[in-house]
Write a protein that holds these residues in place. Structure first.
Motif, short mmCIF file in Angstrom:
data_model
loop_
_atom_site.label_atom_id
_atom_site.label_comp_id
_atom_site.label_asym_id
_atom_site.label_seq_id
_atom_site.Cartn_x
_atom_site.Cartn_y
_atom_site.Cartn_z
N GLY A 67 1.59 -7.33 -11.14
CA GLY A 67 1.36 -8.78 -11.17
C GLY A 67 1.79 -9.44 -9.87
N GLN A 68 1.28 -10.65 -9.66
CA GLN A 68 1.61 -11.41 -8.46
C GLN A 68 2.23 -12.73 -8.87
OE1 GLN A 68 -2.39 -11.17 -7.59
NE2 GLN A 68 -2.23 -9.06 -6.94
N ASN A 69 3.34 -13.07 -8.21
CA ASN A 69 4.00 -14.33 -8.51
C ASN A 69 3.03 -15.49 -8.29
OD1 ASN A 69 6.51 -13.32 -9.25
ND2 ASN A 69 7.16 -13.17 -7.13
N CYS A 70 3.12 -16.45 -9.17
CA CYS A 70 2.21 -17.58 -9.15
C CYS A 70 3.03 -18.86 -9.20
CB CYS A 70 1.28 -17.48 -10.35
SG CYS A 70 0.09 -18.81 -10.45
N LYS A 71 2.69 -19.82 -8.37
CA LYS A 71 3.41 -21.09 -8.36
C LYS A 71 2.79 -22.10 -9.33
CE LYS A 71 5.29 -20.45 -3.84
NZ LYS A 71 5.83 -21.03 -2.67
N ASP A 72 1.65 -21.76 -9.90
CA ASP A 72 1.00 -22.65 -10.87
C ASP A 72 1.88 -22.80 -12.11
OD1 ASP A 72 -1.18 -22.81 -9.17
OD2 ASP A 72 -2.32 -21.28 -10.25
N GLU A 73 1.77 -23.93 -12.74
CA GLU A 73 2.47 -24.18 -14.00
C GLU A 73 1.57 -23.77 -15.16
OE1 GLU A 73 5.56 -25.70 -14.50
OE2 GLU A 73 5.88 -25.51 -12.34
N PHE A 74 2.20 -23.41 -16.27
CA PHE A 74 1.43 -23.20 -17.49
C PHE A 74 0.68 -24.47 -17.83
CE2 PHE A 74 5.16 -20.43 -18.49
CZ PHE A 74 4.49 -19.24 -18.69
N ILE A 75 -0.41 -24.33 -18.56
CA ILE A 75 -0.98 -25.49 -19.22
C ILE A 75 -0.59 -25.34 -20.69
CG2 ILE A 75 -2.85 -25.86 -17.58
CD1 ILE A 75 -4.75 -24.49 -19.55
N ILE A 76 -0.47 -26.45 -21.36
CA ILE A 76 -0.07 -26.41 -22.77
C ILE A 76 -1.26 -26.81 -23.62
CG2 ILE A 76 1.48 -27.38 -24.51
CD1 ILE A 76 3.51 -27.77 -22.22
N ILE A 77 -1.64 -25.91 -24.51
CA ILE A 77 -2.72 -26.14 -25.46
C ILE A 77 -2.15 -25.87 -26.85
CG2 ILE A 77 -5.02 -25.47 -26.24
CD1 ILE A 77 -5.57 -24.48 -23.36
N LYS A 78 -2.12 -26.91 -27.69
CA LYS A 78 -1.59 -26.77 -29.06
C LYS A 78 -0.21 -26.12 -29.05
CE LYS A 78 -6.09 -26.63 -31.23
NZ LYS A 78 -7.00 -25.92 -32.11
N ASN A 79 0.69 -26.59 -28.27
CA ASN A 79 2.08 -26.17 -28.09
C ASN A 79 2.26 -24.75 -27.56
OD1 ASN A 79 2.03 -24.49 -30.42
ND2 ASN A 79 3.86 -25.37 -31.28
N ARG A 80 1.19 -24.13 -27.07
CA ARG A 80 1.28 -22.78 -26.50
C ARG A 80 1.24 -22.88 -24.98
NH1 ARG A 80 -3.24 -20.62 -30.46
NH2 ARG A 80 -1.92 -20.14 -32.23
N PHE A 81 2.09 -22.08 -24.32
CA PHE A 81 2.00 -21.96 -22.87
C PHE A 81 0.81 -21.05 -22.58
CE2 PHE A 81 6.82 -22.43 -22.99
CZ PHE A 81 6.78 -23.78 -22.69
N CYS A 82 -0.14 -21.56 -21.80
CA CYS A 82 -1.37 -20.84 -21.52
C CYS A 82 -1.56 -20.64 -20.03
CB CYS A 82 -2.57 -21.61 -22.07
SG CYS A 82 -2.51 -21.89 -23.84
N CYS A 83 -2.27 -19.60 -19.67
CA CYS A 83 -2.61 -19.33 -18.28
C CYS A 83 -3.59 -20.40 -17.81
CB CYS A 83 -3.24 -17.94 -18.17
SG CYS A 83 -3.83 -17.54 -16.51
N PRO A 84 -3.32 -21.09 -16.70
CA PRO A 84 -4.21 -22.15 -16.23
C PRO A 84 -5.52 -21.61 -15.66
CG PRO A 84 -2.42 -21.84 -14.68
CD PRO A 84 -2.12 -20.97 -15.87
N LYS A 85 -5.59 -20.32 -15.39
CA LYS A 85 -6.81 -19.75 -14.81
C LYS A 85 -7.87 -19.43 -15.85
CE LYS A 85 -4.32 -18.11 -10.86
NZ LYS A 85 -3.58 -17.06 -10.24
N ASP A 86 -7.44 -19.06 -17.07
CA ASP A 86 -8.42 -18.69 -18.10
C ASP A 86 -8.14 -19.33 -19.46
OD1 ASP A 86 -6.24 -17.24 -19.02
OD2 ASP A 86 -7.06 -15.30 -18.43
N ASN A 87 -7.13 -20.21 -19.52
CA ASN A 87 -6.75 -20.92 -20.76
C ASN A 87 -6.28 -19.99 -21.88
OD1 ASN A 87 -7.41 -23.28 -19.48
ND2 ASN A 87 -9.31 -23.60 -20.60
N GLU A 88 -5.98 -18.73 -21.56
CA GLU A 88 -5.50 -17.80 -22.58
C GLU A 88 -4.09 -18.17 -23.01
OE1 GLU A 88 -6.87 -15.28 -24.21
OE2 GLU A 88 -8.76 -15.19 -23.11
N PRO A 89 -3.83 -18.25 -24.32
CA PRO A 89 -2.46 -18.51 -24.78
C PRO A 89 -1.60 -17.27 -24.56
CG PRO A 89 -3.90 -18.05 -26.64
CD PRO A 89 -4.77 -18.08 -25.42
#
Length: 118
Positions: A67-89
Motif C-alpha cells: 500500500g501507499q500512504n495517502c493524505k486524503d481523508e476518508f469520506i463518511i457514508i452512513k457512518n462508515r469510513f469509506c475510500c474517497p477513490k471508490d466509495n468502498e466502505p
C-alpha cells in the motif's frame, strides 16, 4: 472468496467472524465498530473503550499489498469510513463507545493507506 490471514493479533478485542464483522471490547462486551470483510487489505487499530479497556487489532492477509500512504481523508457514508477513490466502505468506529483511537487501514481496491486519530 475467502482470504487467508497472515497475521491476526487481537488484544482485549473480539471480532464476530475470522477477519471482519462486528468488533467488540473484551472487557465490557460493547460493540465498538464494524470491519467490512471484503474491502480492506490490512488493519491496525488501537483504541481506549469508555470502560477503560485498551484494545487493539492487527490483521493482514497472505496476498496483502504494501500500500501507499495517502493524505486524503476518508469520506463518511452512513457512518462508515469509506475510500474517497471508490466509495468502498472500510470500517465503522462507534465514536460514542470509544474515548480515542488510532486507525490505519489499507483499501484492497486502490491500495491506499488511510490513517485517522481521534
Amino acid at each position: 472468496m475467502a482470504r487467508t490471514l497472515k497475521s491476526k493479533e487481537l488484544v482485549r478485542t473480539r471480532l464476530a467472524t475470522n477477519y471482519g464483522g462486528w468488533m467488540y471490547c473484551d472487557n465490557c462486551n460493547e460493540n465498538i465498530g464494524y470491519l467490512c470483510y471484503a474491502t480492506y487489505d490490512s488493519l491496525e487499530l488501537k483504541y481506549k473503550c469508555h470502560c477503560g479497556n485498551k484494545g487493539s487489532a492487527l490483521l493482514d492477509f497472505i496476498d496483502s499489498k504494501v500500500g501507499q500512504n495517502c493524505k486524503d481523508e476518508f469520506i463518511i457514508i452512513k457512518n462508515r469510513f469509506c475510500c474517497p477513490k471508490d466509495n468502498e466502505p472500510l470500517i465503522t468506529i462507534l465514536e460514542r463507545k470509544v474515548e480515542n483511537y488510532f486507525l490505519k487501514i489499507t483499501c484492497k481496491t486502490c491500495e491506499s493507506v488511510y490513517k485517522k486519530v481521534k
